[in-house]
Design a protein around this motif. Structure first.
Motif, short mmCIF file in Angstrom:
data_model
loop_
_atom_site.label_atom_id
_atom_site.label_comp_id
_atom_site.label_asym_id
_atom_site.label_seq_id
_atom_site.Cartn_x
_atom_site.Cartn_y
_atom_site.Cartn_z
N ILE A 103 -9.38 5.39 -0.71
CA ILE A 103 -8.80 4.28 -1.45
C ILE A 103 -9.01 4.55 -2.93
CG2 ILE A 103 -8.80 1.78 -1.82
CD1 ILE A 103 -8.03 2.69 1.03
N ALA B 249 -7.55 -0.34 -5.64
CA ALA B 249 -7.30 -1.50 -4.80
C ALA B 249 -7.32 -2.75 -5.66
CB ALA B 249 -8.36 -1.60 -3.70
N VAL C 85 -10.19 -3.81 0.03
CA VAL C 85 -10.60 -3.90 -1.37
C VAL C 85 -12.07 -3.54 -1.54
CG1 VAL C 85 -10.84 -5.46 -3.32
CG2 VAL C 85 -8.79 -5.55 -1.90
N VAL D 121 -2.42 -1.42 -3.39
CA VAL D 121 -3.41 -0.42 -3.02
C VAL D 121 -2.79 0.97 -3.09
CG1 VAL D 121 -4.87 0.44 -1.15
CG2 VAL D 121 -4.66 -2.02 -1.54
N GLU E 240 -12.95 0.31 -2.23
CA GLU E 240 -12.31 1.06 -3.30
C GLU E 240 -13.17 2.28 -3.66
OE1 GLU E 240 -11.45 -1.15 -6.84
OE2 GLU E 240 -10.11 0.40 -7.60
N LYS F 195 -6.23 -6.99 3.51
CA LYS F 195 -6.93 -7.22 2.24
C LYS F 195 -8.37 -6.72 2.25
CE LYS F 195 -4.28 -11.11 0.48
NZ LYS F 195 -4.15 -12.59 0.44
N CYS G 73 0.82 -1.21 0.00
CA CYS G 73 0.00 0.00 0.00
C CYS G 73 0.85 1.26 0.00
CB CYS G 73 -0.92 0.01 1.22
SG CYS G 73 -1.98 1.44 1.32
#
Length: 507
Positions: A493, A496, A476, A500, A479, A473, A459
């Motif tokens: 975000i 992703a 995600v 990321v 996003e 994780k 990331c």
RNA sequence: GCUCCGGUGGUGUAGCCCGGCCAAUCAUACGGGACUCUCGAUCCCGUGACCCGGGUUCAAAUCCCGGCCGGAGCACCA
């Protein structure tokens, strides 16, 4: 008396306190509603008949400064009902050359901020209209063609003396004017001036320039024109044609009104009500000029116009700001004429109010340090709050190899710490397992965040600086949204996938 | 220099036009406490301001004068 009351209150049991708070909370809630941020009433504003405008020159993307203009004007139109007009004052293809992409950026950002223009005008496309009014003024003897150089005229102006060209007849002036339009003169040779009063106590008002020759192709209209109006002229005519009732803008344009009033007087028009606000300086950005920003963007110092370090609206959008926060921020500044210097922290506070309740929480471990936990035999499934306000949860595998951030590691090495929601360890590269119960460390509050080995994504967080690290994780699923990286900051975000990419919003 | 404009807690803002109800609003910041297995979130409590000097008045943040400080404009830029 007050103290006694407080003491009495504090001495009550929790239940009783709760009861009292409940009792008064209704009253409180009502109060809060009244204090919803709002602009002060607008003078002489009639319901449904307010016409206002925001008139930028698109020579760069909209910035926080533009946002003020959009918000204050847009908001008043919303309050009273009427018309909101966007007008691009793009009448100088050279010194304030418009950026072709910026036209749409303005429109986009205005919409994002929550305002829908009832009309969009491009001054550069309406130049023939301004010519007509110029002609009328010449015929009325209120405007004249002037062959003085800038320097020569400055002397006349400073001394309050009329220049020789002022006395030419309307017929003669008209002839020169036609030749100007036909492109018979070179740049700087001749201008059209509005007659005001060469003895006006403010030299800035004395016979100002309404049209000048600029031989430069315009991004929107190409080479259609060589005679361009100045802002003062274009805006004076346009404001009347649009039926603008109120103008609110920066105080740098205060003299503009004094100049324009002459035209209004000649045509017997009524000048809109005006209000001017002072300069806004934002601590974090200092003085910002479009041309300066442009240089740094073009030189590659910034990624682009939406680089999160920039004060453009595009950058704030990318960082995941809520337009409501920006709106509240500017509304609370009001429309005073004094200059303000304010910190972005106030904007952050506004944004936090909106974002905090809905942002999901995740662990982001920057500058990770690998820790092996000895004495923890089996893996466990750990449940953590995903959104404490909604009571949702997320899961992480509690393994005997985890990562923590270097900051925490160095600060707490050799101490017993709590891996949040997981277990207690004596922190070191080879850590000792010290149990699952929270109580053991609660006093010290050494609760840190962590990530299990092998279940993370790379990331990168872009902000004032760039942070590299790993993230769980679970992100995600968020996003495109703003999340809170616990003990770090709010971030949006952006992408992703295998990796990321997050944009730093604010602490 | 000339022409305007403005100065309320650390920061922003309300009040100033139409003097008293202002021992001055709200937000943010800061400090303390509570809660919480993150927090700069939440909940309590607190800190903190009318630029200075005169004048008018029974009474001034509010009106008048002077000073000081700050800003804007003084372009063939917007």
């Amino acid at each position: 008396m007050v103290r006694e009351c407080i003491a009495e209150f504090e001495s009550l049991s929790e239940g009783e306190k709760e009861e009292l708070i409940q009792k008064f909370s209704v009253e409180k809630a009502e109060k809060k509603k009244e204090q919803v941020v709002a602009l002060p009433p607008l003078e002489k504003a009639e319901k449904g008949k307010v016409v206002m405008r925001f008139a930028p020159n698109p020579n760069g993307p909209p910035t926080l400064g533009s946002a003020r203009g959009i918000i204050v004007n847009g908001e008043y139109v919303k309050m009273y009902g009427g018309k909101f007009i966007i007008r691009f004052d793009d009448t100088d293809p050279r010194t304030k050359r418009p950026m072709i992409e910026a036209y749409d950026w303005y429109l986009e950002d205005i919409e994002w901020l929550g305002y829908k223009p009832d009309e969009v005008l491009y001054a550069s496309k309406r130049i023939p209209v301004y010519y007509e009014y110029a002609k009328k003024l010449i015929e009325m003897g209120k405007a004249y063609t002037c062959f003085c150089s800038q320097k020569e005229f400055k002397v006349y102006r400073d001394n309050g003396v009329e220049c020789p060209h002022r006395e030419i007849s309307p017929e003669e002036a008209l002839e020169v004017w036609e030749r100007m339009l036909d492109g018979e003169y070179e740049e700087g040779e001749v201008v059209l001036r509005i007659k005001t009063d060469m003895k006006h106590k403010d030299p800035a008002i004395r016979d100002w320039v309404a049209f000048r020759i600029i031989r430069e192709s315009h991004p929107l209209t190409g080479d259609s024109f060589v005679v361009y109006p100045t802002l003062d002229f274009e805006s004076a005519i346009e404001d009347h044609l649009c039926g603008i009732t109120h103008i609110i803008r920066g105080k740098d344009l205060i003299d503009s009104e004094r100049r324009q009033r002459y035209i209004y007087q000649y045509f017997n028009w009524e000048y809109p009500l005006t209000k001017h606000w002072g300069r806004v300086k934002i601590f974090e950005f200092g003085k910002l000029s479009t041309s300066w920003l442009r240089r740094d963007v073009e030189s590659g110092k910034y990624e682009g116009w939406d680089d999160p370090r920039l004060p453009t609206i595009r950058a704030f959008r990318r960082r995941g700001f809520e337009s409501e926060a920006i709106r509240n921020f500017f509304i609370s500044l009001g429309v005073g004429e004094n200059d303000v210097s304010i910190s972005l922290k106030n904007l952050y506070a506004e944004n936090r109010k909106i974002i905090d309740p809905k942002a999901n929480r995740y662990f982001f471990v920057w500058d990770p340090v690998r820790i092996e936990i000895e004495g923890l035999s089996e893996e466990v499934e750990v449940e953590l709050p995903l959104n404490p306000n909604k009571g949702t949860i997320r899961r992480l595998r509690g393994k005997n190899v985890v990562y923590v951030t270097r900051d925490d590691f160095e600060r707490l090495k050799g101490k017993v710490v709590r891996l949040k929601d997981f277990c207690n360890i004596l922190l070191d590269k080879k850590a000792e397992f010290r149990g699952f119960e929270l109580d053991d460390v609660k006093k010290g509050k050494n609760i840190i965040h962590w990530l299990p080995d092998g279940e993370t994504l790379q990331c990168t967080v872009l902000g004032e600086k760039t942070w590299e690290g790993m993230v769980e994780k679970n992100v995600v699923q968020d996003e495109g949204k703003v999340v809170q990286f616990e003990r770090f900051a709010f971030c949006r975000i952006e992408k992703a996938g295998e990796e990321v990419l997050a944009i730093y919003t604010h602490p």
